[in-house]
Scaffold this motif. Structure first.
Motif, PDB file in Angstrom:
ATOM      1  N   PHE A   6       0.731  -1.118   0.048  1.00  0.00           N
ATOM      2  CA  PHE A   6      -0.110  -0.094  -0.095  1.00  0.00           C
ATOM      3  C   PHE A   6       0.880   1.290   0.197  1.00  0.00           C
ATOM      4  CE2 PHE A   6      -4.151  -1.771   2.295  1.00  0.00           C
ATOM      5  CZ  PHE A   6      -4.683  -1.788   0.995  1.00  0.00           C
ATOM      6  N   PHE A   8      -0.054   4.938   1.205  1.00  0.00           N
ATOM      7  CA  PHE A   8      -1.141   6.017   1.528  1.00  0.00           C
ATOM      8  C   PHE A   8      -0.584   7.205   2.339  1.00  0.00           C
ATOM      9  CE2 PHE A   8      -0.681   2.465   4.715  1.00  0.00           C
ATOM     10  CZ  PHE A   8      -0.758   3.184   5.949  1.00  0.00           C
ATOM     11  N   TYR A  18      -3.930  11.448   1.547  1.00  0.00           N
ATOM     12  CA  TYR A  18      -4.634  10.847   0.367  1.00  0.00           C
ATOM     13  C   TYR A  18      -4.921   9.257   0.677  1.00  0.00           C
ATOM     14  CZ  TYR A  18       0.398   9.264  -0.613  1.00  0.00           C
ATOM     15  OH  TYR A  18       1.494   8.947  -0.364  1.00  0.00           O
ATOM     16  N   GLN A  20      -5.610   5.280   0.464  1.00  0.00           N
ATOM     17  CA  GLN A  20      -4.941   4.215   0.254  1.00  0.00           C
ATOM     18  C   GLN A  20      -4.934   3.830  -1.298  1.00  0.00           C
ATOM     19  OE1 GLN A  20      -6.368   1.012   2.888  1.00  0.00           O
ATOM     20  NE2 GLN A  20      -4.857   1.424   4.527  1.00  0.00           N
ATOM     21  N   GLN A  21      -3.630   3.249  -1.652  1.00  0.00           N
ATOM     22  CA  GLN A  21      -3.738   2.862  -3.057  1.00  0.00           C
ATOM     23  C   GLN A  21      -2.528   1.882  -3.197  1.00  0.00           C
ATOM     24  OE1 GLN A  21      -2.954   6.885  -4.896  1.00  0.00           O
ATOM     25  NE2 GLN A  21      -0.811   6.954  -4.292  1.00  0.00           N
ATOM     26  N   THR A  22      -2.479   1.111  -4.333  1.00  0.00           N
ATOM     27  CA  THR A  22      -1.341   0.352  -4.562  1.00  0.00           C
ATOM     28  C   THR A  22      -0.663   1.009  -5.942  1.00  0.00           C
ATOM     29  OG1 THR A  22      -0.451  -1.821  -5.258  1.00  0.00           O
ATOM     30  CG2 THR A  22      -2.872  -1.351  -6.004  1.00  0.00           C
ATOM     31  N   PHE A  23       0.659   1.240  -5.879  1.00  0.00           N
ATOM     32  CA  PHE A  23       1.488   2.001  -6.663  1.00  0.00           C
ATOM     33  C   PHE A  23       1.992   1.228  -7.838  1.00  0.00           C
ATOM     34  CE2 PHE A  23       4.861   4.329  -8.194  1.00  0.00           C
ATOM     35  CZ  PHE A  23       4.271   5.763  -8.933  1.00  0.00           C
ATOM     36  N   HIS A  57      -8.035  -5.052  -1.695  1.00  0.00           N
ATOM     37  CA  HIS A  57      -7.974  -3.580  -2.199  1.00  0.00           C
ATOM     38  C   HIS A  57      -8.103  -3.910  -3.683  1.00  0.00           C
ATOM     39  CE1 HIS A  57      -7.098   0.750  -2.810  1.00  0.00           C
ATOM     40  NE2 HIS A  57      -6.385  -0.060  -3.636  1.00  0.00           N
ATOM     41  N   ALA A  61     -10.835  -3.200  -6.655  1.00  0.00           N
ATOM     42  CA  ALA A  61     -10.500  -2.325  -7.969  1.00  0.00           C
ATOM     43  C   ALA A  61     -11.100  -2.807  -9.054  1.00  0.00           C
ATOM     44  CB  ALA A  61      -9.030  -1.684  -7.826  1.00  0.00           C
ATOM     45  N   TYR A  71      -9.366   3.859 -11.631  1.00  0.00           N
ATOM     46  CA  TYR A  71      -8.648   3.747 -10.534  1.00  0.00           C
ATOM     47  C   TYR A  71      -7.793   5.263 -10.600  1.00  0.00           C
ATOM     48  CZ  TYR A  71      -5.660   1.916  -6.833  1.00  0.00           C
ATOM     49  OH  TYR A  71      -5.183   1.638  -5.414  1.00  0.00           O
ATOM     50  N   LEU A  73      -5.032   7.494  -9.357  1.00  0.00           N
ATOM     51  CA  LEU A  73      -3.796   7.402  -8.329  1.00  0.00           C
ATOM     52  C   LEU A  73      -3.394   9.029  -8.051  1.00  0.00           C
ATOM     53  CD1 LEU A  73      -1.750   4.949 -10.616  1.00  0.00           C
ATOM     54  CD2 LEU A  73      -2.091   4.590  -8.353  1.00  0.00           C
ATOM     55  N   GLN A  74      -2.969   9.106  -6.554  1.00  0.00           N
ATOM     56  CA  GLN A  74      -2.550  10.464  -6.161  1.00  0.00           C
ATOM     57  C   GLN A  74      -0.850  10.339  -6.273  1.00  0.00           C
ATOM     58  OE1 GLN A  74      -4.759  12.775  -5.518  1.00  0.00           O
ATOM     59  NE2 GLN A  74      -6.527  11.434  -6.094  1.00  0.00           N
TER      60      GLN A  74
END
Length: 225
Positions: A6, A8, A18, A20-23, A57, A61, A71, A73-74
């Motif tokens: 993750f 975040f 920002y 949670q995201q998987t980059f 997660h 998505a 999706y 992304l930040q």
């Protein structure tokens, strides 16, 4: 991708404004397309993680993508961190091969030194990623037909958590899932490769993030014989 994890919060300053995201899965897809090594029509990415939250997660998505959802992304960047110009250029163009510019979340007061952009990734890219609950030390996908083996396996910031014995088992499992001529990438040099594991360290490149001491990593690549 072993351990996509993750993202975040900013790891150094602790900014957590920002979601949670998987980059990493999206970064890999973006780079492979940019380099002309793959196209979205035949590109598939599998993630291996032990975290139920991360796997859920990614699967959530995928479900949103199947319903037409994108999706977002930040992408924060510390503006006054004396960053490597090449790194900044990468940040500015990241995502242009897999998505489009989107409206970023609002910066909270007190973080004016952070630049922020966002990328909207379309459903077709999201559904190309499949999460799997797998322990790379103890498990591997098998049996795999010759045309199902991976061309590339990536495990960054993973091997350092394992001792020599565990690393040797992980690399043996990676080799079993790689096709001959495929590559394994890691930013931690394998401390021990079993003589029976058909894989060799063949090169490396140093990635420098800023002019601050030790703000860099060495990316090594191993070739599957």
């Amino acid at each position: 991708i072993v351990g996509p994890g993750f993202d975040f919060t900013d790891k150094r300053e602790g900014y957590d404004f920002y979601p949670q995201q998987t980059f990493q899965p999206f970064a890999v897809i973006d780079s492979l397309i940019r380099l002309g090594l793959a196209g979205m029509d035949d590109l598939r990415v599998t993630t291996f993680d032990l975290s139920l939250r991360i796997n859920q997660h990614i699967e959530a998505a995928r479900e949103r993508a199947r319903a037409g959802g994108a999706y977002v992304l930040q992408l924060p960047l510390e503006a006054d961190a004396h960053l490597n110009p090449d790194f900044v250029r990468y940040w500015k163009r990241f995502g242009d091969r897999i998505g489009e510019e989107a409206r970023a979340v609002r910066l909270p007061l007190g973080v004016e030194s952070v630049q922020l952009r966002a990328v909207r990734v379309p459903p077709a890219v999201v559904t190309a990623i499949t999460p799997r609950d797998l322990n790379i030390v103890l498990q591997r996908l098998e049996p795999l037909a010759a045309d199902e083996r991976f061309d590339l396996v990536i495990a960054t910031n993973i091997l350092l958590y394992y001792d020599d014995f565990e690393q040797s088992l992980a690399l043996a499992n990676v080799a079993k899932m790689l096709r001959p001529g495929g590559f394994f990438l890691s930013n931690n040099k394998p401390t021990f490769i079993l003589p029976t594991t058909p894989m060799d360290v063949v090169g490396y490149t140093d990635v420098v993030y800023s002019d601050q001491p030790n703000d860099q990593t060495r990316l090594l690549w191993c070739l599957r014989r």
